[in-house]
Design a protein around this motif. Structure first.
Motif, PDB file in Angstrom:
ATOM      1  N   GLU A  35       3.720  17.699   1.332  1.00  0.00           N
ATOM      2  CA  GLU A  35       4.466  16.583   0.681  1.00  0.00           C
ATOM      3  C   GLU A  35       5.927  16.576   0.980  1.00  0.00           C
ATOM      4  OE1 GLU A  35       3.457  15.793  -3.358  1.00  0.00           O
ATOM      5  OE2 GLU A  35       1.421  15.786  -2.941  1.00  0.00           O
ATOM      6  N   VAL A  36       6.290  17.997   0.876  1.00  0.00           N
ATOM      7  CA  VAL A  36       7.658  18.246   1.290  1.00  0.00           C
ATOM      8  C   VAL A  36       7.842  18.007   2.820  1.00  0.00           C
ATOM      9  CG1 VAL A  36       9.511  20.201   1.411  1.00  0.00           C
ATOM     10  CG2 VAL A  36       7.774  20.139  -0.459  1.00  0.00           C
ATOM     11  N   LEU A  37       7.205  18.488   3.571  1.00  0.00           N
ATOM     12  CA  LEU A  37       7.125  18.241   5.035  1.00  0.00           C
ATOM     13  C   LEU A  37       7.021  16.764   5.389  1.00  0.00           C
ATOM     14  CD1 LEU A  37       5.083  20.802   6.853  1.00  0.00           C
ATOM     15  CD2 LEU A  37       7.610  20.555   7.050  1.00  0.00           C
ATOM     16  N   SER A  39       1.866   1.720  -5.203  1.00  0.00           N
ATOM     17  CA  SER A  39       1.218   2.645  -4.407  1.00  0.00           C
ATOM     18  C   SER A  39       1.944   2.563  -2.933  1.00  0.00           C
ATOM     19  CB  SER A  39      -0.239   2.303  -4.140  1.00  0.00           C
ATOM     20  OG  SER A  39      -0.574   1.286  -3.433  1.00  0.00           O
ATOM     21  N   ARG A  40       2.705   1.571  -2.957  1.00  0.00           N
ATOM     22  CA  ARG A  40       3.576   1.446  -1.501  1.00  0.00           C
ATOM     23  C   ARG A  40       4.740   2.240  -1.544  1.00  0.00           C
ATOM     24  NH1 ARG A  40       3.640  -2.423   1.947  1.00  0.00           N
ATOM     25  NH2 ARG A  40       5.947  -3.031   1.661  1.00  0.00           N
ATOM     26  N   TYR A  41       5.294   2.891  -2.758  1.00  0.00           N
ATOM     27  CA  TYR A  41       6.526   3.696  -2.992  1.00  0.00           C
ATOM     28  C   TYR A  41       6.240   5.098  -2.741  1.00  0.00           C
ATOM     29  CZ  TYR A  41       8.179  -0.503  -4.992  1.00  0.00           C
ATOM     30  OH  TYR A  41       8.810  -1.866  -5.374  1.00  0.00           O
ATOM     31  N   PRO A  42       6.812   5.767  -1.770  1.00  0.00           N
ATOM     32  CA  PRO A  42       6.851   7.129  -1.299  1.00  0.00           C
ATOM     33  C   PRO A  42       7.304   8.072  -2.644  1.00  0.00           C
ATOM     34  CG  PRO A  42       8.726   6.323  -0.126  1.00  0.00           C
ATOM     35  CD  PRO A  42       8.047   5.194  -0.750  1.00  0.00           C
ATOM     36  N   ARG A  43       6.579   9.067  -2.758  1.00  0.00           N
ATOM     37  CA  ARG A  43       6.999  10.166  -3.700  1.00  0.00           C
ATOM     38  C   ARG A  43       7.746  11.269  -2.799  1.00  0.00           C
ATOM     39  NH1 ARG A  43       3.692   6.079  -5.226  1.00  0.00           N
ATOM     40  NH2 ARG A  43       2.438   6.370  -7.342  1.00  0.00           N
ATOM     41  N   SER A  51       0.173   7.704  -1.002  1.00  0.00           N
ATOM     42  CA  SER A  51      -1.310   7.546  -1.450  1.00  0.00           C
ATOM     43  C   SER A  51      -1.344   6.085  -1.732  1.00  0.00           C
ATOM     44  CB  SER A  51      -1.375   8.402  -2.618  1.00  0.00           C
ATOM     45  OG  SER A  51      -1.311   9.996  -2.419  1.00  0.00           O
ATOM     46  N   SER A  52      -1.328   5.224  -0.714  1.00  0.00           N
ATOM     47  CA  SER A  52      -1.358   3.693  -1.096  1.00  0.00           C
ATOM     48  C   SER A  52      -2.965   3.330  -1.146  1.00  0.00           C
ATOM     49  CB  SER A  52      -0.901   2.985   0.119  1.00  0.00           C
ATOM     50  OG  SER A  52      -1.439   3.172   1.223  1.00  0.00           O
ATOM     51  N   GLY A  53      -3.739   4.267  -0.807  1.00  0.00           N
ATOM     52  CA  GLY A  53      -5.184   3.835  -0.681  1.00  0.00           C
ATOM     53  C   GLY A  53      -5.727   3.128   0.443  1.00  0.00           C
ATOM     54  N   ARG A  54      -4.825   2.827   1.558  1.00  0.00           N
ATOM     55  CA  ARG A  54      -5.166   2.235   2.721  1.00  0.00           C
ATOM     56  C   ARG A  54      -6.327   3.142   3.492  1.00  0.00           C
ATOM     57  NH1 ARG A  54      -1.200   1.188   6.850  1.00  0.00           N
ATOM     58  NH2 ARG A  54      -0.402   3.168   6.282  1.00  0.00           N
ATOM     59  N   PHE A  55      -6.036   4.662   3.303  1.00  0.00           N
ATOM     60  CA  PHE A  55      -6.845   5.454   3.748  1.00  0.00           C
ATOM     61  C   PHE A  55      -6.468   6.694   3.010  1.00  0.00           C
ATOM     62  CE2 PHE A  55      -3.533   5.612   6.971  1.00  0.00           C
ATOM     63  CZ  PHE A  55      -3.280   6.574   6.946  1.00  0.00           C
ATOM     64  N   TRP A  61       5.120  10.660  16.851  1.00  0.00           N
ATOM     65  CA  TRP A  61       5.708  10.137  15.793  1.00  0.00           C
ATOM     66  C   TRP A  61       4.928   8.853  15.720  1.00  0.00           C
ATOM     67  CZ3 TRP A  61       8.360  12.430  12.167  1.00  0.00           C
ATOM     68  CH2 TRP A  61       9.255  13.452  12.678  1.00  0.00           C
ATOM     69  N   CYS A  62       4.800   7.979  16.425  1.00  0.00           N
ATOM     70  CA  CYS A  62       3.948   6.762  16.294  1.00  0.00           C
ATOM     71  C   CYS A  62       2.680   6.849  15.948  1.00  0.00           C
ATOM     72  CB  CYS A  62       4.105   5.868  17.493  1.00  0.00           C
ATOM     73  SG  CYS A  62       5.712   5.418  18.096  1.00  0.00           S
ATOM     74  N   SER A  63       1.867   7.963  16.198  1.00  0.00           N
ATOM     75  CA  SER A  63       0.460   8.241  15.853  1.00  0.00           C
ATOM     76  C   SER A  63       0.443   8.896  14.536  1.00  0.00           C
ATOM     77  CB  SER A  63      -0.158   8.911  16.841  1.00  0.00           C
ATOM     78  OG  SER A  63       0.377  10.154  17.024  1.00  0.00           O
ATOM     79  N   TRP A  64       1.388   9.542  14.062  1.00  0.00           N
ATOM     80  CA  TRP A  64       1.538  10.219  12.824  1.00  0.00           C
ATOM     81  C   TRP A  64       2.228   9.482  11.634  1.00  0.00           C
ATOM     82  CZ3 TRP A  64      -1.000  14.262  10.517  1.00  0.00           C
ATOM     83  CH2 TRP A  64      -1.817  15.142  11.540  1.00  0.00           C
ATOM     84  N   ILE A  65       3.035   8.529  11.950  1.00  0.00           N
ATOM     85  CA  ILE A  65       3.970   8.041  10.781  1.00  0.00           C
ATOM     86  C   ILE A  65       3.217   7.514   9.610  1.00  0.00           C
ATOM     87  CG2 ILE A  65       4.273   5.921  11.952  1.00  0.00           C
ATOM     88  CD1 ILE A  65       6.651   7.802   9.699  1.00  0.00           C
ATOM     89  N   ASP A  66       2.061   6.790  10.033  1.00  0.00           N
ATOM     90  CA  ASP A  66       1.284   6.097   8.938  1.00  0.00           C
ATOM     91  C   ASP A  66       0.487   7.110   8.019  1.00  0.00           C
ATOM     92  OD1 ASP A  66       1.981   3.680   9.749  1.00  0.00           O
ATOM     93  OD2 ASP A  66       0.235   3.384  10.892  1.00  0.00           O
ATOM     94  N   ILE A  67       0.104   8.425   8.736  1.00  0.00           N
ATOM     95  CA  ILE A  67      -0.343   9.387   7.866  1.00  0.00           C
ATOM     96  C   ILE A  67       0.564  10.126   7.113  1.00  0.00           C
ATOM     97  CG2 ILE A  67      -1.496  11.361   8.157  1.00  0.00           C
ATOM     98  CD1 ILE A  67      -2.593  10.761  10.910  1.00  0.00           C
ATOM     99  N   ILE A  68       1.823  10.161   7.778  1.00  0.00           N
ATOM    100  CA  ILE A  68       2.882  10.723   6.983  1.00  0.00           C
ATOM    101  C   ILE A  68       3.236   9.961   5.665  1.00  0.00           C
ATOM    102  CG2 ILE A  68       5.476  11.170   6.930  1.00  0.00           C
ATOM    103  CD1 ILE A  68       5.077  12.098   9.979  1.00  0.00           C
ATOM    104  N   CYS A  69       3.348   8.629   5.919  1.00  0.00           N
ATOM    105  CA  CYS A  69       3.618   7.723   4.658  1.00  0.00           C
ATOM    106  C   CYS A  69       2.450   7.961   3.802  1.00  0.00           C
ATOM    107  CB  CYS A  69       3.623   6.341   5.208  1.00  0.00           C
ATOM    108  SG  CYS A  69       5.164   5.966   6.107  1.00  0.00           S
TER     109      CYS A  69
END
Length: 761
Positions: free
Chosen positions: A154-156, A356-360, A112-116, A99-107
């Motif tokens: 996106e649903v997941l 871009s900080r707001y999750p869709r 689509s904030s553009g950080r990566f 969870w910790c390693s994937w949470i930033d990817i999930i967000c």
């Protein structure tokens, strides 16, 4: 004096709540006109708290704080033979590193904030065996009936966030919710002391307080005064608002001036006498806020607002002085006029928001329901208040309903276009009580005529009424409207009368037909459990709703249980001696919230909830639409008195009336919203014109010598080609068109591109 506008957590996550945008614009305009200095900013602490928790650092802190408690809870569940709960909790703990390693990817997949770039991770996220999973994610994967693809990511991702939220609620903080934090505390009959206790919760202490220290550091230990305007739109923001105010009081001391305002304040605390509330704040500002803040600023120097709170009454300001509650002046002609002028002028200020900080959140496959959470909409209104403001269940005695004030649409359109260029967001959600049709038409026309692209796409709340004709709706669709939400409430003739809806079933059906033909999504609000609603009326309303879905007239709907409110027409009429069968109960003396009025028998309708919601869930998916509505109940219900073809007949009436309207030549002004007209070659004196409209290729026979004139004429009255000069007319009149087209061609083009305007340009 500095001014900080704060939206405490938690509100809808995909886009900022708009009150801060309006107040920011108001304060900057006011301070500029008065030559006042100081920093003015808007902090959305709702989205800030989301990222504080839903990040690698946040989840590592969460699991560190909860691992022992989680394992104890799992063992307790197992001891009680609840093996599934034990499994779910233990899986969270075992997969915490995942969870910790994937949470930033999930967000990133959600935001689509553009950080990566999160796009490339979508394939792995839906397929890999080494991905964290929760109950919601697994349920979705088991129900899609196919191998997951990147399109499901996106649903997941949305469900993954919900799964973590479930863990937080179960193990760490039972008040937590992704949408509205501790809502049950503030929306119930709890006394203020219980709400205070709820504000001292784990999420507030371990996640929100460090966030406040960081984001408010510029206002701590400074000599300047700072006005903190804290918005409470919903019950779910109350506990966080109290925590915020308490933190500011402690850190900023006498240099802080703290105000509460917002929807919850306006409806629930209008008559509050809770003195302990003022241990947290200096004053309450009611309704729009413009007039109340102006009344204070007019009396005080910019940095001495506190000094004027000395026992004098102010317009829509409540405060405490020498232990006594000082109630507002609810009426003041000078400030009322000022507020209306500001309402027409102010453009909400979104330009400093990082959307871009707001999750869709793709948390549903229903297209209309998804529009709420999947998209970074700029929220704004075409008009303040409701132009109808007569519905029996509505808070019609309050300003946000009964004080109708339209925006100046040209000013609003070009002002929000400047915001769009800065934010990159061109989606608008009109949050009016009911968008005025004339204002919608004007906005859509400006959207077509504006040369600065891209144009807006927008949706909003309306009233289902006869004004929404085929002409108007086609134009709105052409001009960017993509969805509407409106109330049917009680879908019977008697039901509409009982709630004073101001429309009838034919007008509702006709409006829905026009919207669906134009490709516009439709959501309807339904009500059940009116104190005097019979089972017959309920089953008839349910049957009518079924037929709406059967005819394809609705995309989604929601059943609301009737709530009697202090500020509603029904309660006002009861106090006048009407509705003798309504038996309100005395309000609890120590209840903090005041708007909900309990009444005898209010819970008797709860037995219908499951059947209403279960059937609706199926109908929205196109399932079981032909079943007898009584079969959804596990107890006997009366036979619907509504004919099986009731809505179908109203649809036929709509078609007949539409054809009748298109066949006449009544006066009006018209524009062309069809495609470019093509002249087809012909060997004789007649030729054909061809054009597209709503995906169809259409034809009309004309004489060869008039073909080019007609083609040029129609192209010239497209809104995109009309003059931007307000003194010039838009479109052409009936007589002008008939002089060139002839009556027969004029009638032939109606509903096929030749569109009548609602009002004269």
């Amino acid at each position: 004096m500095n001014t900080v506008i704060i939206q405490p957590p938690l509100v809808q996550l995909n886009t900022p709540y708009p009150s801060g945008a309006y107040l920011l614009s108001f304060f900057r305009k006011t301070y500029e006109e008065r030559h006042l200095s100081g920093k003015t900013e808007w902090l959305d602490l709702s989205i800030a708290l989301f990222h504080e928790i839903f990040s690698e650092e946040g989840l590592r802190k969460l699991f560190s704080l909860t691992e022992n408690d989680a394992l104890i809870a799992a063992q307790k569940a197992e001891d009680n033979y609840d093996d599934d709960t034990a499994f779910q909790i233990r899986r969270y703990i075992s997969e915490q590193d995942l969870w910790c390693s994937w949470i930033d990817i999930i967000c990133e997949i959600s935001c689509s904030s553009g950080r990566f770039s999160g796009k490339e991770y979508k394939h792995e996220f839906v397929r890999s065996a080494h991905i964290p999973r929760g109950m919601r994610m697994e349920r979705y994967l088991s129900e899609i009936g196919k191998a997951p693809s990147a399109d499901d990511s996106e649903v997941l991702a949305s469900l993954a966030l919900a799964d973590i939220a479930d863990y937080i609620t179960a193990i760490f903080d039972n008040n937590f919710s992704l949408i509205r934090y501790a809502e049950s505390a503030a929306s119930s009959d709890m006394p203020f002391s219980k709400i205070e206790e709820a504000s001292n919760s784990p999420v507030m202490k371990y996640f929100y307080e460090p966030l406040l220290k960081r984001l408010l550091s510029n206002y701590i230990n400074i000599e300047e005064k700072t006005l903190f305007c804290i918005s409470l739109p919903f019950p779910g923001t109350v506990t966080a608002a109290l925590f915020t105010a308490k933190f500011i009081k402690k850190q900023c001391g006498h240099n802080a001036i703290i105000a509460f305002g917002g929807g919850f304040i306006n409806t629930e605390l209008r008559n509050t006498e809770e003195k302990k509330l003022f241990d947290y704040i200096d004053f309450i500002s009611y309704d729009r806020g413009y007039g109340s803040y102006l009344s204070l600023l007019d009396k005080a120097k910019s940095d001495q607002l506190k000094n004027v709170l000395n026992g004098e009454q102010f317009y829509k300001i409540k405060y405490i002085h020498n232990g006594k509650i000082i109630n507002p002046l609810w009426s003041d002609e000078f400030y009322e006029k000022k507020e209306d002028l500001l309402t027409k002028e102010i453009i909400p200020e979104f330009s400093e928001i990082d959307f871009s900080r707001y999750p869709r959140l793709a948390d549903t496959d229903n297209p209309m329901q998804r529009i709420w959470s999947d998209g970074a909409w700029m929220k704004l209104f075409l008009a303040y208040g409701c132009y109808w403001h007569k519905c029996a269940f509505c808070d019609t005695s309050l300003e946000y309903v009964n004080h109708y004030c339209k925006n100046e649409i040209n000013n609003l359109f070009y002002g929000i276009k400047k915001q769009a260029k800065k934010t990159g967001v061109y989606g608008l959600h009109f949050v009016d009580e009911a968008c005025p049709p004339v204002s919608l038409e004007k906005f859509a026309l400006l959207n077509c005529m504006d040369e600065q692209k891209p144009r807006f796409t927008f949706w909003g709340n309306i009233r289902f009424e006869k004004t929404f004709t085929k002409d108007l709706v086609d134009l709105l669709s052409y001009g960017g409207l993509t969805g509407v939400s409106a109330g049917i409430e009680i879908a019977t003739g008697n039901g509409l009368c009982s709630v004073n809806k101001g429309t009838d079933m034919q007008n509702i059906v006709s409006a829905c037909c026009a919207f669906k033909e134009a490709g516009i999504l439709i959501h309807s609000y339904m009500i059940f459990g009116f104190w005097n609603q019979s089972e017959q009326d309920l089953i008839d309303s349910m049957e009518t709703l079924r037929q709406f879905f059967e005819e394809g007239l609705l995309d989604s709907a929601f059943w609301h249980k009737f709530t009697l409110t202090l500020h509603s027409t029904v309660y006002f009429e009861w106090k006048e001696g009407k509705h003798p069968d309504l038996k309100p109960l005395p309000q609890k003396k120590n209840s903090f919230s005041e708007n909900t009025i309990h009444y005898e028998g209010e819970n008797k309708s709860e037995k219908y909830s499951y059947a209403l919601n279960n059937s609706l869930s199926n109908w929205m998916k196109g399932n079981n639409l032909s079943e007898d509505v009584r079969t959804w109940f596990d107890f006997k219900m009366p036979l619907p008195s509504i004919k099986k073809n009731f809505i179908h007949c109203l649809v036929n009436n709509y078609e007949k009336e539409k054809n009748k309207q298109f066949s006449n030549t009544e006066k009006g002004f018209f524009i062309w919203i069809g495609g470019k007209v093509i002249i087809l070659k012909s060997a004789n004196e007649s030729c054909q014109l061809s054009w597209t409209y709503m995906g169809e290729l259409l034809y009309a026979d004309v004489t060869k010598n008039k073909a080019e004139t007609i083609a040029k004429l129609l192209y010239s009255i497209k809104p995109e080609n009309c003059s931007k000069n307000e003194n010039d007319s838009l479109g052409m009149s009936t007589n002008e068109l008939i002089d060139i087209l002839g009556k027969e061609l004029f009638v032939q083009l109606r509903g096929k591109g030749l569109c009548k305007l609602l009002s004269k340009p």
